[in-house]
Design an enzyme around this catalytic site. Structure first.
Site, short mmCIF file in Angstrom:
data_model
loop_
_atom_site.label_atom_id
_atom_site.label_comp_id
_atom_site.label_asym_id
_atom_site.label_seq_id
_atom_site.Cartn_x
_atom_site.Cartn_y
_atom_site.Cartn_z
N HIS A 95 -10.31 -6.47 -1.81
CA HIS A 95 -11.34 -6.15 -0.81
C HIS A 95 -12.46 -5.42 -1.54
O HIS A 95 -12.36 -4.21 -1.80
CB HIS A 95 -10.77 -5.28 0.31
CG HIS A 95 -9.75 -5.99 1.15
ND1 HIS A 95 -10.08 -7.01 2.00
CD2 HIS A 95 -8.41 -5.84 1.23
CE1 HIS A 95 -8.97 -7.46 2.60
NE2 HIS A 95 -7.95 -6.76 2.14
N GLU A 104 0.82 -1.23 0.00
CA GLU A 104 0.00 0.00 0.00
C GLU A 104 0.85 1.27 0.00
O GLU A 104 0.62 2.19 0.80
CB GLU A 104 -0.96 -0.03 1.21
CG GLU A 104 -1.85 -1.27 1.20
CD GLU A 104 -2.70 -1.47 2.46
OE1 GLU A 104 -2.65 -0.61 3.35
OE2 GLU A 104 -3.39 -2.49 2.54
N GLU A 116 -6.17 -10.92 -1.04
CA GLU A 116 -6.94 -10.67 0.20
C GLU A 116 -8.44 -10.56 -0.10
O GLU A 116 -9.11 -9.67 0.44
CB GLU A 116 -6.46 -9.38 0.88
CG GLU A 116 -4.98 -9.35 1.19
CD GLU A 116 -4.54 -8.10 1.96
OE1 GLU A 116 -5.39 -7.37 2.48
OE2 GLU A 116 -3.31 -7.89 2.04
O1 9MR Z 1 -7.33 -8.21 8.71
C1 9MR Z 1 -6.45 -7.31 9.33
C2 9MR Z 1 -7.06 -6.82 10.63
O2 9MR Z 1 -7.09 -7.88 11.57
C3 9MR Z 1 -6.26 -5.66 11.19
O3 9MR Z 1 -6.95 -5.14 12.32
C4 9MR Z 1 -6.10 -4.59 10.10
C5 9MR Z 1 -5.31 -3.39 10.60
O4 9MR Z 1 -4.97 -2.56 9.56
O5 9MR Z 1 -5.43 -5.16 8.99
C6 9MR Z 1 -6.21 -6.15 8.38
O6 9MR Z 1 -5.55 -6.63 7.24
C7 9MR Z 1 -5.28 -5.68 6.20
C8 9MR Z 1 -4.04 -6.15 5.48
O7 9MR Z 1 -2.97 -6.32 6.37
C9 9MR Z 1 -3.63 -5.19 4.38
N1 9MR Z 1 -4.72 -4.95 3.47
C10 9MR Z 1 -5.99 -4.57 4.10
C11 9MR Z 1 -6.39 -5.60 5.14
C12 9MR Z 1 -7.76 -5.28 5.73
O8 9MR Z 1 -7.73 -4.06 6.41
#
Ligand code: 9MR
Length: 390
Positions: free
Chosen positions: A261, A182, A290
């Site tokens: 997503h 990102e 993801e």
């Molecule tokens: O699924 C993850 C969640 O448990 C965390 O709280 C969150 C914090 O930013 O991150 C989520 O995973 C993310 C991933 O690492 C990067 N892409 C977006 C995902 C969803 O937010």
């Protein structure tokens, strides 16, 4: 040039035909040790066995992040059905939070590998590859890093040490690393404010991160990873341009991944295949890493049949875009059970984003994925592109 792949299919098949005592079921302590357990759905109903041999079908393993605010125990450690489903359905796993800086490097010079080790060991026992997530990101960094008083030189060596230590520990056991996660905003501008590395060390640090990762594990495939880059848009254009620049400088960049997503509140990103294909044309690997598909729930809190059918169609289309691009050999969903999804805690009134309900009932989205995988295996490349003849 395509990066080297791990040959896991034979490994996984061996695990399933191994003597009972050595079976994954026995290793996990499930039931009577039969594999598959007697109460399970047969092999034919599993995503990993339906998938063409050159596609890894993956999931994130729940833990850390939003889970720490929930009233359930971490499912990977406490929920047998969770682990059985994980082993049966998927041949690739991603650490949802457990390899992020704040987990694995909580204090300066102190690492906590416990959860990440469990994931990598579980994957080895079950013939699964691992996606490592992530090394250079603006989020989920520990306070000691974000608020520390470091010179630029110190920061550089902190990043290099982190990459060398973490990637080195799992050398040969991680198939793909999300090296830079990102790094662009929605307008295709580098996140030079939010991202500590870009803010302090400038864009050149991106190439260094790839080089250090490659030095630490020369066989791992090294990826850019981001959300809202499924289709052709300003953000994916920025990755396309940066990829060309890095490849021209011989930086060990091996792939581009779209997280996926998605939301039923927006149309499906129509140009997904076209977008992945242009990175494939650069000689890069591609992956979808993801996927979840959220929706605004009715007052009842339960999705309607129509919503579930549309969701199934979105999942199918995301998978098909990957199947139709030669270099797309990894398709991962961000969790497989609604109970553990990050969505309801982030988007008020939204949910039902994964392929199974809280009691592991498979939703239309699960069957849509399964059907699309089976079809691809039976008629490779039909109707005319993609994985034919491999
Ligand atoms: O699924 C993850 C969640 O448990 C965390 O709280 C969150 C914090 O930013 O991150 C989520 O995973 C993310 C991933 O690492 C990067 N892409 C977006 C995902 C969803 O937010």
């Amino acid at each position: 040039m395509r990066p080297i792949r791990f040959a896991t299919t034979a490994l996984a098949a061996a695990a399933l035909t191994a003597p009972l005592a050595a079976s994954p079921a026995a290793a996990e302590g499930f039931g009577d040790g039969h594999w598959p357990p007697h109460h399970s759905n047969g092999k034919a109903e599993r995503l990993r066995w339906a998938a063409p041999h050159d596609l890894h079908i993956g999931t994130a393993i729940a833990g850390g992040g939003h889970h720490t605010d929930q009233d359930y125990d971490p499912p990977f450690a406490s929920d047998r059905t969770y682990r059985t489903t994980l082993a049966r359905q998927f041949d690739s796993v991603s650490a949802e939070n457990q390899m992020k800086w704040e987990y694995i490097h909580p204090e300066r010079g102190e690492y906590d590998f416990e959860d990440a080790d469990r994931i990598v060991d579980f994957a080895a026992r079950h013939g699964q590859v691992v996606r490592g997530h992530t090394l250079l990101w603006h989020s989920q960094n520990p306070d000691w890093l974000e608020e520390g008083d470091f010179t630029d030189e110190e920061l550089r060596s902190i990043l290099k040490d982190h990459i060398t230590t973490v990637v080195g520990r799992y050398k040969g056991r991680i198939q793909q690393w999300d090296v830079a996660n990102e790094i662009f905003d929605g307008d295709g501008e580098l996140r030079t404010e939010e991202n500590i590395w870009l803010r302090r060390l400038g864009p050149g640090i991106i190439a260094d991160a790839f080089r250090w990762t490659h030095q630490a594990d020369p066989h791992a495939e090294l990826y850019f990873n981001d959300y809202n880059v499924e289709g052709v848009n300003a953000k994916s254009d920025a990755y396309y341009e940066l990829s060309q620049e890095l490849l021209a400088e011989n930086v060990p960049l091996h792939g581009f991944s779209a997280q996926g997503h998605l939301s039923l509140d927006y149309p499906f990103p129509g140009s997904m295949e076209e977008n992945l294909q242009r990175f494939d044309d650069l000689g890069l690997g591609t992956a979808v890493t993801e996927v979840d598909i959220r929706m605004t729930l009715p007052e009842s809190g339960e999705p309607t049949e129509e919503q579930l059918d549309t969701q199934a169609d979105y999942y199918r289309r995301a998978l098909q875009a990957c199947l139709d691009v030669d270099s797309c050999e990894s398709f991962t969903i961000w969790g497989f059970n609604d109970k553990y999804s990050w969505v309801p805690g982030t988007f008020e009134g939204q949910g039902s984003a994964t392929v199974m309900t809280e009691d592991y009932t498979r939703k239309p989205a699960f069957f849509a994925l399964h059907e699309a995988l089976k079809e691809e295996k039976k008629w490779p490349g039909w109707p005319g592109r993609g994985h034919g003849g491999r």
